[in-house]
Design a protein around this motif. Sequence first.
Motif, PDB file in Angstrom:
ATOM      1  N   VAL A  43      26.132 -25.974  -8.180  1.00 34.25           N
ATOM      2  CA  VAL A  43      27.514 -25.736  -7.767  1.00 34.25           C
ATOM      3  C   VAL A  43      27.670 -26.036  -6.281  1.00 34.25           C
ATOM      4  O   VAL A  43      26.816 -25.688  -5.467  1.00 34.25           O
ATOM      5  N   THR A  44      28.789 -26.685  -5.921  1.00 35.74           N
ATOM      6  CA  THR A  44      29.073 -27.018  -4.520  1.00 35.74           C
ATOM      7  C   THR A  44      30.462 -26.505  -4.135  1.00 35.74           C
ATOM      8  O   THR A  44      31.170 -25.889  -4.933  1.00 35.74           O
ATOM      9  N   ASP A  45      30.847 -26.807  -2.898  1.00 36.61           N
ATOM     10  CA  ASP A  45      32.181 -26.430  -2.409  1.00 36.61           C
ATOM     11  C   ASP A  45      33.280 -26.953  -3.326  1.00 36.61           C
ATOM     12  O   ASP A  45      34.279 -26.273  -3.569  1.00 36.61           O
ATOM     13  N   MET A  46      33.102 -28.153  -3.816  1.00 37.28           N
ATOM     14  CA  MET A  46      34.156 -28.780  -4.619  1.00 37.28           C
ATOM     15  C   MET A  46      34.528 -27.926  -5.832  1.00 37.28           C
ATOM     16  O   MET A  46      35.705 -27.665  -6.102  1.00 37.28           O
ATOM     17  N   GLY A  47      33.522 -27.471  -6.570  1.00 41.67           N
ATOM     18  CA  GLY A  47      33.783 -26.685  -7.759  1.00 41.67           C
ATOM     19  C   GLY A  47      34.434 -25.350  -7.453  1.00 41.67           C
ATOM     20  O   GLY A  47      35.408 -24.942  -8.104  1.00 41.67           O
ATOM     21  N   LEU A  48      33.925 -24.649  -6.445  1.00 41.84           N
ATOM     22  CA  LEU A  48      34.454 -23.327  -6.123  1.00 41.84           C
ATOM     23  C   LEU A  48      35.833 -23.400  -5.484  1.00 41.84           C
ATOM     24  O   LEU A  48      36.681 -22.530  -5.716  1.00 41.84           O
ATOM     25  N   CYS A  49      36.079 -24.422  -4.682  1.00 40.69           N
ATOM     26  CA  CYS A  49      37.411 -24.569  -4.078  1.00 40.69           C
ATOM     27  C   CYS A  49      38.455 -24.879  -5.149  1.00 40.69           C
ATOM     28  O   CYS A  49      39.573 -24.354  -5.114  1.00 40.69           O
ATOM     29  N   THR A  50      38.083 -25.711  -6.103  1.00 35.14           N
ATOM     30  CA  THR A  50      38.994 -26.015  -7.210  1.00 35.14           C
ATOM     31  C   THR A  50      39.275 -24.759  -8.023  1.00 35.14           C
ATOM     32  O   THR A  50      40.425 -24.481  -8.390  1.00 35.14           O
ATOM     33  N   LEU A  51      38.225 -23.993  -8.305  1.00 34.40           N
ATOM     34  CA  LEU A  51      38.380 -22.768  -9.094  1.00 34.40           C
ATOM     35  C   LEU A  51      39.269 -21.755  -8.380  1.00 34.40           C
ATOM     36  O   LEU A  51      40.178 -21.184  -8.978  1.00 34.40           O
ATOM     37  N   SER A  52      39.014 -21.538  -7.085  1.00 30.60           N
ATOM     38  CA  SER A  52      39.790 -20.534  -6.350  1.00 30.60           C
ATOM     39  C   SER A  52      41.257 -20.923  -6.256  1.00 30.60           C
ATOM     40  O   SER A  52      42.133 -20.058  -6.184  1.00 30.60           O
ATOM     41  N   GLY A  53      41.546 -22.219  -6.259  1.00 26.86           N
ATOM     42  CA  GLY A  53      42.929 -22.660  -6.196  1.00 26.86           C
ATOM     43  C   GLY A  53      43.716 -22.345  -7.446  1.00 26.86           C
ATOM     44  O   GLY A  53      44.944 -22.175  -7.402  1.00 26.86           O
ATOM     45  N   SER A  54      43.027 -22.242  -8.592  1.00 23.03           N
ATOM     46  CA  SER A  54      43.703 -21.977  -9.862  1.00 23.03           C
ATOM     47  C   SER A  54      43.573 -20.525 -10.307  1.00 23.03           C
ATOM     48  O   SER A  54      44.482 -19.983 -10.926  1.00 23.03           O
ATOM     49  N   CYS A  55      42.441 -19.904 -10.008  1.00 22.36           N
ATOM     50  CA  CYS A  55      42.172 -18.522 -10.445  1.00 22.36           C
ATOM     51  C   CYS A  55      42.408 -17.583  -9.265  1.00 22.36           C
ATOM     52  O   CYS A  55      41.455 -17.091  -8.646  1.00 22.36           O
ATOM     53  N   GLN A  56      43.662 -17.332  -8.959  1.00 23.60           N
ATOM     54  CA  GLN A  56      44.003 -16.607  -7.741  1.00 23.60           C
ATOM     55  C   GLN A  56      43.907 -15.097  -7.895  1.00 23.60           C
ATOM     56  O   GLN A  56      44.132 -14.362  -6.925  1.00 23.60           O
ATOM     57  N   ASP A  57      43.542 -14.623  -9.100  1.00 27.82           N
ATOM     58  CA  ASP A  57      43.337 -13.188  -9.313  1.00 27.82           C
ATOM     59  C   ASP A  57      41.876 -12.785  -9.148  1.00 27.82           C
ATOM     60  O   ASP A  57      41.524 -11.637  -9.431  1.00 27.82           O
ATOM     61  N   LEU A  58      41.033 -13.706  -8.704  1.00 31.90           N
ATOM     62  CA  LEU A  58      39.611 -13.394  -8.552  1.00 31.90           C
ATOM     63  C   LEU A  58      39.418 -12.169  -7.663  1.00 31.90           C
ATOM     64  O   LEU A  58      39.922 -12.107  -6.544  1.00 31.90           O
ATOM     65  N   ALA A  59      38.670 -11.186  -8.180  1.00 28.04           N
ATOM     66  CA  ALA A  59      38.423  -9.952  -7.440  1.00 28.04           C
ATOM     67  C   ALA A  59      36.937  -9.697  -7.226  1.00 28.04           C
ATOM     68  O   ALA A  59      36.568  -8.923  -6.337  1.00 28.04           O
ATOM     69  N   PHE A  60      36.081 -10.347  -8.008  1.00 26.06           N
ATOM     70  CA  PHE A  60      34.635 -10.064  -7.958  1.00 26.06           C
ATOM     71  C   PHE A  60      33.896 -11.381  -8.115  1.00 26.06           C
ATOM     72  O   PHE A  60      34.067 -12.085  -9.113  1.00 26.06           O
ATOM     73  N   LEU A  61      33.074 -11.731  -7.116  1.00 26.89           N
ATOM     74  CA  LEU A  61      32.330 -12.994  -7.133  1.00 26.89           C
ATOM     75  C   LEU A  61      30.876 -12.756  -6.764  1.00 26.89           C
ATOM     76  O   LEU A  61      30.577 -12.115  -5.756  1.00 26.89           O
ATOM     77  N   VAL A  62      29.975 -13.296  -7.580  1.00 25.27           N
ATOM     78  CA  VAL A  62      28.551 -13.288  -7.247  1.00 25.27           C
ATOM     79  C   VAL A  62      28.122 -14.737  -7.053  1.00 25.27           C
ATOM     80  O   VAL A  62      27.996 -15.500  -8.013  1.00 25.27           O
ATOM     81  N   LEU A  63      27.918 -15.114  -5.792  1.00 25.42           N
ATOM     82  CA  LEU A  63      27.544 -16.482  -5.443  1.00 25.42           C
ATOM     83  C   LEU A  63      26.157 -16.536  -4.801  1.00 25.42           C
ATOM     84  O   LEU A  63      25.782 -17.555  -4.224  1.00 25.42           O
ATOM     85  N   SER A  64      25.399 -15.471  -4.901  1.00 24.20           N
ATOM     86  CA  SER A  64      24.066 -15.416  -4.297  1.00 24.20           C
ATOM     87  C   SER A  64      23.198 -16.557  -4.804  1.00 24.20           C
ATOM     88  O   SER A  64      23.161 -16.846  -6.003  1.00 24.20           O
ATOM     89  N   GLY A  65      22.502 -17.211  -3.886  1.00 23.34           N
ATOM     90  CA  GLY A  65      21.600 -18.289  -4.266  1.00 23.34           C
ATOM     91  C   GLY A  65      22.279 -19.616  -4.507  1.00 23.34           C
ATOM     92  O   GLY A  65      21.605 -20.607  -4.805  1.00 23.34           O
ATOM     93  N   VAL A  66      23.602 -19.673  -4.376  1.00 20.24           N
ATOM     94  CA  VAL A  66      24.304 -20.961  -4.484  1.00 20.24           C
ATOM     95  C   VAL A  66      24.297 -21.565  -3.084  1.00 20.24           C
ATOM     96  O   VAL A  66      25.274 -21.495  -2.341  1.00 20.24           O
ATOM     97  N   ASN A  67      23.169 -22.158  -2.716  1.00 20.52           N
ATOM     98  CA  ASN A  67      22.945 -22.487  -1.310  1.00 20.52           C
ATOM     99  C   ASN A  67      23.565 -23.792  -0.850  1.00 20.52           C
ATOM    100  O   ASN A  67      23.381 -24.197   0.295  1.00 20.52           O
ATOM    101  N   ASN A  68      24.325 -24.478  -1.729  1.00 20.98           N
ATOM    102  CA  ASN A  68      25.009 -25.696  -1.305  1.00 20.98           C
ATOM    103  C   ASN A  68      26.395 -25.415  -0.733  1.00 20.98           C
ATOM    104  O   ASN A  68      27.006 -26.305  -0.137  1.00 20.98           O
ATOM    105  N   ILE A  69      26.900 -24.204  -0.930  1.00 18.03           N
ATOM    106  CA  ILE A  69      28.261 -23.927  -0.477  1.00 18.03           C
ATOM    107  C   ILE A  69      28.281 -23.620   1.016  1.00 18.03           C
ATOM    108  O   ILE A  69      27.306 -23.127   1.594  1.00 18.03           O
ATOM    109  N   THR A  70      29.421 -23.935   1.644  1.00 13.86           N
ATOM    110  CA  THR A  70      29.597 -23.746   3.089  1.00 13.86           C
ATOM    111  C   THR A  70      30.804 -22.845   3.340  1.00 13.86           C
ATOM    112  O   THR A  70      31.409 -22.301   2.416  1.00 13.86           O
ATOM    113  N   ASP A  71      31.172 -22.753   4.615  1.00 13.05           N
ATOM    114  CA  ASP A  71      32.338 -21.955   4.985  1.00 13.05           C
ATOM    115  C   ASP A  71      33.625 -22.469   4.348  1.00 13.05           C
ATOM    116  O   ASP A  71      34.603 -21.730   4.211  1.00 13.05           O
ATOM    117  N   LYS A  72      33.633 -23.706   3.949  1.00 13.93           N
ATOM    118  CA  LYS A  72      34.814 -24.268   3.293  1.00 13.93           C
ATOM    119  C   LYS A  72      35.173 -23.449   2.050  1.00 13.93           C
ATOM    120  O   LYS A  72      36.360 -23.168   1.791  1.00 13.93           O
TER     121      LYS A  72
END
Length: 559
Positions: A441-470
């Motif tokens: 998983v990279t920034d692209m996937g999570l940014c796309t997801l957050s743009g559509s799933c705006q009710d997100l309240a709980f995220l576990v992204l530990s160990g997804v080391n390709n993501i950045t501040d973006k």
Amino acid sequence: MKSLEDTCIHCIMNSIQEIPHIKEKLPRIYKELLLMRLSEHSLLTPDVMECVRQQLFVSSLQHLQLYHCDQVNDQFLKAFADSRRQLKTLIIEKCDVSDVGILAVTHKQKSLETLELKNLIHLTPKGLGNVKSPVLRTLNLKGCTQMNSKGVLTVLQNNPTVEVLRVAGQGNHKYDDLLFHDIAETVGPTLKELHFAPHTISDACLCVLATRCPNLQVLSLYGCPRITGGSLLKLTQGCTSLRNLDLSYCVQLSHSPDNQSLWTLPVTLTTLSLCGIMLEDKEILIEALQRLRNLQSVRLCGIPCLDDDTFTQIMEKRGSSLVEIDLSGMRKKDFTDEGLRSISKYCTSLEILNISMCHEFTGESLIPLLEDPNRAQHITKLFLSSRKISYEVLCAAAMHCTNLRSLDLGGVGCVDDHLLCLLAQNTSKLQRLGIKGCSKVTDMGLCTLSGSCQDLAFLVLSGVNNITDKTIFCIANNCPYLEEIYLNGCKQISTTTLQYLMDYCVSSVYIQHVTPNLAPEQLMAKNLDTGEFCRVDQIDYSTHNSHKRRIAREELVEL
């Protein structure tokens, strides 16, 4: 995006000292909401407190909820205390208060219906002395590690109308078996729910509850190794309205003759957990579950006699009524995808399925269920964090379970940006997502997801080391109702960006971010031309400026 209501409250919260006459202009419910938000964001500083006292501490307040704030202390509660202000709800969690503050705020409160004092490590039995309300229904003392049996008994004697009681500690609880006898004697006829894990009780205590608490509906006996079949039989005979019963790790029920008491479980049960009971008798398990005609939720983790055939017989009889099935941690060689096939065959109303850590399952026999246009709509929670789970199964869930609200894929190596994009397209109601260790998983996937799933309240992204501040900026701007995020090992995430996330979200955000070798002086900013977030500290300004000068010269020549 934030609602207009939350945007306005956020604006008032950050400018409360500059807005005149809040006391007259703001309705009661918004004063209550504003107090909660000020505490959640730790904005109750000394200079703000004077304004809060004058503008928000009005006599009409009915609900006070304060969370995770060291600024909420005894002085704050004493300033708020006023016997003319009759509260219906008082919730204080993880704040720096002691007996003095609780005594002050509960003094002469005769209208309290709900009292939750959670994780208050300085609260002792003395602090509950003023809790005397003839209409108190819910009492929650979870995590108050200095509380003891005497304190709980005293508050129950002063409030015999309590229907829901939570007295759990966190490891250092000081409750004895006599407490449960006293609970039954004091509030037995009115008690409907009793939660006390991780404390364990004896057979004798359970028998007292069985005889004195006839209206008990919810009881957790999780991890009570002293419970035998005899006391369980008395419980089921005395508490004929039981709806929710947790027998997890009641190990005495594993063998004959104690296991035969499972045949007598009340047919009123809608929720049952048998997790960790080492039951070897298939016949008892099958018959015990088949007769529970109202059963809607069942947890069957770690039961030795559960295999393809046993599970199929249970599903054939009860599958149509089940809305939740938990098989997590099942690692038996004789329980395979063939057993799971019975879920697809018989379950017509399933909403929650947990097969996490079931490493014999690929889940492929679930595809008919996940692709069924009617049944897939019912599914709201899926826990599929098993290493053999099929990518085809994940895609089927992402494409057809359009009402999905919770999804756990931790450790599933095939999870990638494409799957997150499918979730973004089809599961806009998603609130909880766990993709721990999903390194594709990279920034692209999570940014796309957050743009559509705006009710997100709980995220576990530990160990997804390709993501950045973006990713964090996108989450902050798109998901203002975030409550918890786990970022352990995400070394490209800066603490500065996390502060922006905390400031922008509506409520306080719990952030766990433990990472080695964090890049020093890391700074992110938004490129106004492209809309992208980038590392400002990595920009070569000399090259950048010379490039701008070259473009300017070319434009001048053209002119």
